[in-house]
Design an enzyme around this catalytic site. Structure first.
Site, PDB file in Angstrom:
ATOM      1  N   HIS A  65       0.836  -1.194   0.000  1.00 54.38           N
ATOM      2  CA  HIS A  65       0.000   0.000   0.000  1.00 54.38           C
ATOM      3  C   HIS A  65       0.871   1.244   0.000  1.00 54.38           C
ATOM      4  O   HIS A  65       1.913   1.283   0.657  1.00 54.38           O
ATOM      5  CB  HIS A  65      -0.934   0.006   1.223  1.00 54.38           C
ATOM      6  CG  HIS A  65      -2.062  -0.968   1.082  1.00 54.38           C
ATOM      7  ND1 HIS A  65      -1.878  -2.326   1.244  1.00 54.38           N
ATOM      8  CD2 HIS A  65      -3.369  -0.788   0.744  1.00 54.38           C
ATOM      9  CE1 HIS A  65      -3.037  -2.940   1.050  1.00 54.38           C
ATOM     10  NE2 HIS A  65      -3.959  -2.039   0.735  1.00 54.38           N
TER      11      HIS A  65
ATOM     12  N   PHE B  49       0.856   3.242   6.888  1.00 52.79           N
ATOM     13  CA  PHE B  49      -0.443   3.581   7.479  1.00 52.79           C
ATOM     14  C   PHE B  49      -1.530   3.383   6.429  1.00 52.79           C
ATOM     15  O   PHE B  49      -1.485   4.004   5.365  1.00 52.79           O
ATOM     16  CB  PHE B  49      -0.409   5.039   7.945  1.00 52.79           C
ATOM     17  CG  PHE B  49      -1.704   5.534   8.533  1.00 52.79           C
ATOM     18  CD1 PHE B  49      -2.107   5.132   9.801  1.00 52.79           C
ATOM     19  CD2 PHE B  49      -2.510   6.425   7.828  1.00 52.79           C
ATOM     20  CE1 PHE B  49      -3.293   5.614  10.352  1.00 52.79           C
ATOM     21  CE2 PHE B  49      -3.696   6.905   8.378  1.00 52.79           C
ATOM     22  CZ  PHE B  49      -4.079   6.491   9.640  1.00 52.79           C
TER      23      PHE B  49
ATOM     24  N   VAL C 231      -9.659   6.077   2.999  1.00 52.13           N
ATOM     25  CA  VAL C 231      -9.771   7.537   2.975  1.00 52.13           C
ATOM     26  C   VAL C 231     -11.157   8.014   2.553  1.00 52.13           C
ATOM     27  O   VAL C 231     -11.569   9.112   2.918  1.00 52.13           O
ATOM     28  CB  VAL C 231      -8.699   8.206   2.073  1.00 52.13           C
ATOM     29  CG1 VAL C 231      -7.330   8.003   2.669  1.00 52.13           C
ATOM     30  CG2 VAL C 231      -8.786   7.700   0.658  1.00 52.13           C
TER      31      VAL C 231
END
Lengths: 292, 292, 292, 292
Positions: free
Chosen positions: C68, C120, C124
């Site tokens: 990610h 992290f 979103v």
């Protein structure tokens, strides 16, 4: 009315004459505290008197409880009770019961005496008829010890009220509540002036009109709806002539008007509290809340 | 039920049989519009029939008005009125009047006939008992021409309602209103679920229970409080079991609870309108408004 | 868009091509569930894919997490991330950060990687900028096990949203929320028609205008303020042109008017919830509540 | 401070020294009313002084108007104005303008002088910066006669305020307004105690903090938010820390809380009025109104 200073200077006979009647047919309570003068506050004096009751021999306590009249009982109907008791019972409307209500009180009195051995004692100035009956039913389920305590607590309420009508001075216990209202016309952004208001007590499914008044220039009432006395525990309805208010100001609101008489229904649970129950209204809406 | 298409194809006898009874004992109204088929809408058909009444000779108009029964009159008590009239009057409770109320209607009927020469006609499905009486009194002050117009307007309301129960099709006139509510518990920030609600009509100083229901998962009622019919003009009270709601959720609110049964009192003035009367509540406050 | 039925019939290469990209650079997740076809619901398919992730060897899990991109990181600025990630980050405004904000994200990313060993990850589309930052700070205080769970939960949110844009069928998971309003003019007893409304997101002490609209004939907006997507967690302000509304109706309300632009400030905490934030107003009062 | 009785006994030189400065650089106004002593009220004294201005020759009137400094003008920046003017202009923040604002005032001053031949006079203590600017623009559209009247009216406001700081006595004119608030927590049925409140003035698109305070045991503030002075006409925002209030009482309200800082935005139009702007709140709702 006596002052506490006067009382503190009195010899035993005068002292007993002055505040003996505070405890129903029990002048010995006053006598028992004479030696504890001077009292700094009315509350202190009352506490001392209640101590005397609480520390008295069981036998004297029971005799004292027995000296209280039945609520709405035959003694009351025949007039054989003290003037204080008479006034207090009349204030709660117990002197104007229908035969059916009288019978209901009679049966409850019998049941109570049978269960606890002394008459049902309650500070009637702190209750509406409905609330007296619901207390009656609730207390019939108590055990003997709890109920003895409850009876003494009620005696404390009764005697506190009797004492403050006889003696004035420092440290008065708080015995009065206050019920007030305020009407804001939020359609106009101003207090509603000259609006008719009526306050009802709800007891036994009936509405009893207690106060009829009108709002002043600030949208309040010149006097509290109830003040300078305990607020009787119970259910109430305030009715506001909102329809008339807008009709007189030519504000269209339907025919018949969407809102005419607006009822606010609420209960009082704290006799010594302040209940402020305002109304905010337009021709199409209203709201209320427990204010301060 | 017939469709407008069916009706448009009918010959005179069938047509008259189908919608003749819409105008009380006046099948000539239907006959008069048969030649104007086909009708594009139900409203168009109804307008044509009212035109036939309005353009009929004065004599026929008066005869037609005379064919209407007295409200709550002897004819009604004895059953000598049409089924439509019977149902309509019963719907407004006019078949269950006390003797005193019956006498009042009788006197008003007499006064009205004496003044205008024909019976008092009103579309009772659009009124409560109280509203019928206040209309009675108001219309007794009219002059003859204004009152003749008012009577025709009421006939238009009556016949529109009778027509839509017999024929379906395009362009149905709006004859139904809707009364709804919604309870938001703003203490919890959620709809109030399972709260008992009762709707009363106020007439003659009495509360008549009309609907007993309970809020669903969205704080609304599964059915409108009143729907699929005109809303009778008059005064109403909605009562909400707010105290039970918070008691069952262990939210403290005093003993007795500050709010127990909350009444909202309002009037309906537009029978074909939508009245949404919601309640926003906490254990210590509530508000309402005419919503949408 | 594919249907679930189409998908259930696909061979491995087609299946992997179709829904492989749902899990960031991890087509092995799709491959792992191919054999479990047919799926009865979209939710079932998604659960199976999450199971595949949860039961994969630790090593594969960590490699997957590592795939990610950093939030608002250099890879994003340089364009070296998947299209899905790019769109998602842009939706939250992460592609339009000031240098100071970019530095803050950079520092938080570094701190997070140093503490947990992977980037992290957060869905979103369910957050505003402010909420992403507060989640960042809160999650930096987690222990490793709790944070690993949180990262998987966020991956579940992300992939659920990606899946429903690619495949339609029975049992769609609930991924959309709704924010709506309603303006009642309780001065007039009607919905407020044509009132201008603006919705702002509050992030970093700034107000970002999101929606500009106007009330319709029912006092509502034709479209929900936010709909057909998750509601980003965060703080909002709705502003209503109440002053203009009454000015255009010639209702006096002071000069300047007591109420002009009325702001309602509230937060959204449940991205898949329904938030109804109505306004009841007169020229002199207003109220709001979380409705339904 | 002088009393009216002292003033009534003074000879001309003392009288002129005492209240001459009330009218900017125009001691002749005081001199003109000396013979009319004794004054029964402060209002009567002020009326007499305004009469002296209104009945003076046009020439003296214009000279008097010319004696007033430009608002936020160079004279003010350089200190060449009377102490009264300096204090008054500083009170409205006119001594702390940005260069852009200063330029705007300069242009408006020039335009006003060009049109009317005397400086723009306004009682700045009755206005916010925004309101001064909007008055400037509105008055530039007046004709000469209307504007001359407006200037005298403003002089009346200015001098009334100066007079009451110098002389005390019977019949003080009402020059002070009051802005107050009250927070009722209708979730708990009690005043909200210890809630932080901040009052802002909105001018030029900026929020200027004016008062920071906290509610007392009755949900009010110990001091009025603004009192003992005129309320400056303009826009304001009150912010209440509702989220903190419920967080500290462990009342769940979402994460982030549905309501955190609640802003109430309103305008003041009557500087000598009483504005009561209360807040009724739960974690999920709030309302406000112009109270009394």
């Amino acid at each position: 009315m006596l002052t506490l200073a006067d009382l503190n200077r009195m010899d035993m006979p005068a002292f007993e004459a002055a505040i003996g009647p505070v405890f129903e047919r029990a002048p010995w309570v006053a006598a028992a505290v004479h030696a504890r003068r001077p009292f700094a506050t009315i509350s202190g004096l009352h506490d001392a008197m209640m101590d005397a009751v609480r520390t008295a021999p069981r036998e004297s306590q029971l005799a004292f409880l027995h000296n209280h009249p039945d609520l709405a009982g035959k003694a009351a109907r025949l007039g054989a009770i003290t003037d204080d008791s008479k006034r207090e019972q009349a204030g709660a409307g117990l002197d104007r019961l229908s035969d059916e209500q009288f019978s209901r009180f009679h049966l409850l009195n019998e049941a109570y005496r049978a269960r606890f051995g002394f008459p049902f004692i309650i500070c009637v100035r702190r209750h509406t008829r409905d609330s007296i009956l619901s207390q009656f039913e609730r207390r019939l389920t108590h055990d003997a010890a709890a109920e003895f305590e409850t009876a003494l607590q009620e005696i404390s309420y009764i005697t506190r009220l009797r004492l403050v009508t006889r003696v004035a001075g420092e440290g008065m216990p708080r015995v009065d509540g206050r019920l007030s209202t305020h009407v804001l016309d939020i359609h106009a952004g101003r207090p509603a002036v000259g609006m008719a208001i009526e306050l009802y007590e709800l007891s036994g499914g009936q509405f009893y009109s207690i106060v009829t008044t009108v709002t002043n220039a600030d949208g309040r009432t010149d006097q509290p709806l109830i003040g300078d006395r305990p607020l009787p525990i119970g259910r109430y309805e305030l009715r506001f002539a909102v329809g008339d208010h807008y009709r007189s100001r030519d504000v269209p609101s339907g025919d018949p008007p969407f809102l005419d008489v607006v009822p606010l229904r609420f209960s009082i649970a704290e006799p010594e509290g302040h209940y402020h129950v305002p109304l905010l209204c337009t021709p199409w809406s209203y709201s209320t809340y427990r204010g301060s």
